[in-house]
Design an enzyme around this catalytic site. Sequence first.
Site, short mmCIF file in Angstrom:
data_model
loop_
_atom_site.label_atom_id
_atom_site.label_comp_id
_atom_site.label_asym_id
_atom_site.label_seq_id
_atom_site.Cartn_x
_atom_site.Cartn_y
_atom_site.Cartn_z
N GLY A 41 183.69 92.99 96.57
CA GLY A 41 182.44 92.92 96.85
C GLY A 41 183.07 94.51 98.19
N GLN A 47 184.12 98.86 105.37
CA GLN A 47 185.73 98.65 104.89
C GLN A 47 186.72 99.08 104.89
OE1 GLN A 47 183.84 94.88 102.82
NE2 GLN A 47 185.41 94.49 103.49
N CYS A 88 186.78 88.37 102.06
CA CYS A 88 187.11 89.13 102.32
C CYS A 88 187.82 89.65 102.69
CB CYS A 88 185.78 89.57 103.99
SG CYS A 88 185.42 90.75 104.05
N LEU A 89 188.09 90.97 101.94
CA LEU A 89 189.18 92.13 101.61
C LEU A 89 189.79 92.25 103.37
CD1 LEU A 89 188.62 94.59 98.95
CD2 LEU A 89 189.84 92.82 98.60
N HIS A 103 177.20 88.82 101.72
CA HIS A 103 177.93 89.15 102.49
C HIS A 103 177.99 90.78 102.43
CE1 HIS A 103 182.60 88.20 102.51
NE2 HIS A 103 182.41 89.45 102.22
N GLU A 104 178.28 91.13 101.68
CA GLU A 104 177.86 92.83 101.59
C GLU A 104 177.05 93.54 103.09
OE1 GLU A 104 181.03 93.88 101.11
OE2 GLU A 104 181.16 91.82 99.65
N HIS A 150 177.85 92.96 106.75
CA HIS A 150 178.76 94.29 106.14
C HIS A 150 178.34 95.69 107.43
CE1 HIS A 150 182.83 92.88 105.36
NE2 HIS A 150 182.85 92.62 104.61
NI NI Z 1 183.49 91.31 103.15
#
Ligand code: NI
Length: 173
Positions: free
Chosen positions: A46, A51, A95-96, A137-138, A141
């Site tokens: 995701g 990000q 998470c990236l 999660h996304e 963000h």
């Molecule tokens: Ni993330």
Amino acid sequence: MAVLKLYTYPHPVLRKKCERVGKVDDNMRKFLDDMLETMYADKGCGLAAPQVGVSKRVIVLDYATEEDAEKKPMYLVNPEIIWKSEETIIFCEGCLSLPDQRADVERYEKIRVHFIDYYGKEQEILAGGLLSIILQHEIDHLDGILYIDHLSRLKRTRLLKKLEKYYEEKNEK
Ligand code: NI
């Protein structure tokens, strides 16, 4: 398509509340394509616009598991959780933007989400399991919330120390 630059913790763009998108046009579709390519390049499941440094309410994801033969990409513009189940589920998330770290996070087991799709059409989905977790999660963000915010202070401090060490070791190489 292009792979975009990824922003990692503690970059302030990750903490900004994102703005709603007015219209899904060709420019937005190109951005969605680039986001998906960036997510695949970094082996994520995701990715949210902040990000890649863009404060807009846009996410992409792929909820295919290892057993799935095909990819299951999804593009969501202005996603909004309109219903949450009482039951919760715990999953070890990464998470990236917090590379090399993972932690157990409690989420709603099922959610209903309203969003605008790749073609500008309004959609609604009932999500459970992995898809539900990725979506929560996304969408977090987009409000400047990271999964570490759901941890206890002790666990968060420990994880951030490990992340700092990871950055240091990476710089030494
Ligand atoms: Ni993330």
